[in-house]
Design an enzyme around this catalytic site. Structure first.
Site, short mmCIF file in Angstrom:
data_model
loop_
_atom_site.label_atom_id
_atom_site.label_comp_id
_atom_site.label_asym_id
_atom_site.label_seq_id
_atom_site.Cartn_x
_atom_site.Cartn_y
_atom_site.Cartn_z
N SER A 67 7.20 -9.83 0.28
CA SER A 67 7.99 -10.86 0.97
C SER A 67 9.00 -10.22 1.93
CB SER A 67 8.74 -11.73 -0.05
OG SER A 67 7.83 -12.24 -0.98
N ASP A 85 -13.36 -4.54 -1.29
CA ASP A 85 -14.61 -4.84 -2.00
C ASP A 85 -14.80 -3.89 -3.18
OD1 ASP A 85 -15.69 -6.77 0.01
OD2 ASP A 85 -15.56 -5.00 1.29
O1 LIG Z 1 -6.66 -4.49 4.69
C1 LIG Z 1 -7.69 -3.87 4.36
C2 LIG Z 1 -8.95 -4.45 4.46
C3 LIG Z 1 -10.05 -3.68 4.10
N1 LIG Z 1 -9.89 -2.41 3.65
C4 LIG Z 1 -11.06 -1.63 3.23
C5 LIG Z 1 -11.62 -2.15 1.91
C6 LIG Z 1 -12.79 -2.98 2.30
O2 LIG Z 1 -13.76 -3.02 1.28
C7 LIG Z 1 -13.27 -2.23 3.56
C8 LIG Z 1 -14.05 -3.07 4.50
O3 LIG Z 1 -13.35 -4.25 4.72
P1 LIG Z 1 -14.05 -5.52 5.37
O4 LIG Z 1 -15.47 -5.59 4.94
O5 LIG Z 1 -13.15 -6.68 5.17
O6 LIG Z 1 -13.94 -5.08 6.90
P2 LIG Z 1 -14.97 -5.04 8.08
O7 LIG Z 1 -14.14 -5.24 9.29
O8 LIG Z 1 -16.10 -5.96 7.81
O9 LIG Z 1 -15.40 -3.50 8.03
P3 LIG Z 1 -16.73 -2.76 7.58
O10 LIG Z 1 -17.26 -2.22 8.84
O11 LIG Z 1 -16.28 -1.67 6.63
O12 LIG Z 1 -17.60 -3.78 6.90
O13 LIG Z 1 -12.07 -1.78 4.19
C9 LIG Z 1 -8.64 -1.84 3.54
O14 LIG Z 1 -8.47 -0.70 3.14
N2 LIG Z 1 -7.58 -2.59 3.91
#
Ligand SMILES: O=c1ccn([C@H]2C[C@H](O)[C@@H](COP(=O)(O)OP(=O)(O)OP(=O)(O)O)O2)c(=O)[nH]1
Length: 147
Positions: A67, A85
């Site tokens: 917060s 994930d």
């Molecule tokens: O604030 C965050 C969001 C995600 N992650 C890590 C954990 C998550 O499992 C991974 C992938 O996140 P996501 O699938 O939401 O992102 P994307 O933009 O779809 O990336 P990717 O190319 O890895 O699928 O990145 C973080 O460390 N911080």
């Protein structure tokens, strides 16, 4: 009996303070910056949180700002809520917080900038297409007024 889950955790180095519950006030767990970051107003950064975890089977984690994060550091989390994930569990799968600086600011190692909790995956959803929904109508988005 209190339910417990075990999480395998790896820290980036021994400078990062270990995760713990603060004051027993909440079951959300604070996370700390693992690097010193200097940002000008409007700049974006993916702040290293210094931890990687193997979440328990069937769980995901969500990361949100504390917060006080905006008041203390002038940063906003650019994805609003981070979703970690269960499959994000390898040795290089470090947790990060994507932020936008709303003013010139400095964040230092071990500053508590966000918090997380784990939650169970939602059940498998089957979409059942219908012609009409029969629930009581609320009048649509924003229809209940301001006061
Ligand atoms: O604030 C965050 C969001 C995600 N992650 C890590 C954990 C998550 O499992 C991974 C992938 O996140 P996501 O699938 O939401 O992102 P994307 O933009 O779809 O990336 P990717 O190319 O890895 O699928 O990145 C973080 O460390 N911080």
């Amino acid at each position: 009996m209190e339910q417990k889950e075990t999480i395998k955790i790896k820290y980036l180095n021994d400078k990062i303070e270990k995760l713990c519950y603060i004051d027993g006030k909440s079951d959300w767990i604070d996370l700390r910056a693992a690097e010193d970051v200097t940002l000008k107003k409007g700049e974006f950064a993916m702040i290293h949180l210094g931890i990687a975890m193997q979440l328990p089977a069937g769980y995901e984690a969500c990361v949100i700002p504390r917060s006080s994060t905006y008041k203390n550091f002038g940063i906003i989390q650019s994805n609003h809520m981070g979703l970690i994930d269960e499959t994000y569990c390898g040795p290089n799968d470090w947790w990060r917080m994507p932020v936008i600086a709303m003013r010139d600011t400095e964040i230092h190692v071990n500053d508590r900038i966000c918090q997380f909790r784990i939650q169970k995956h939602q059940p498998k959803i089957v979409f059942d297409e219908v012609e009409e929904l029969t629930g009581e109508d609320r009048g649509g988005f924003g229809s209940t007024g301001r006061k």
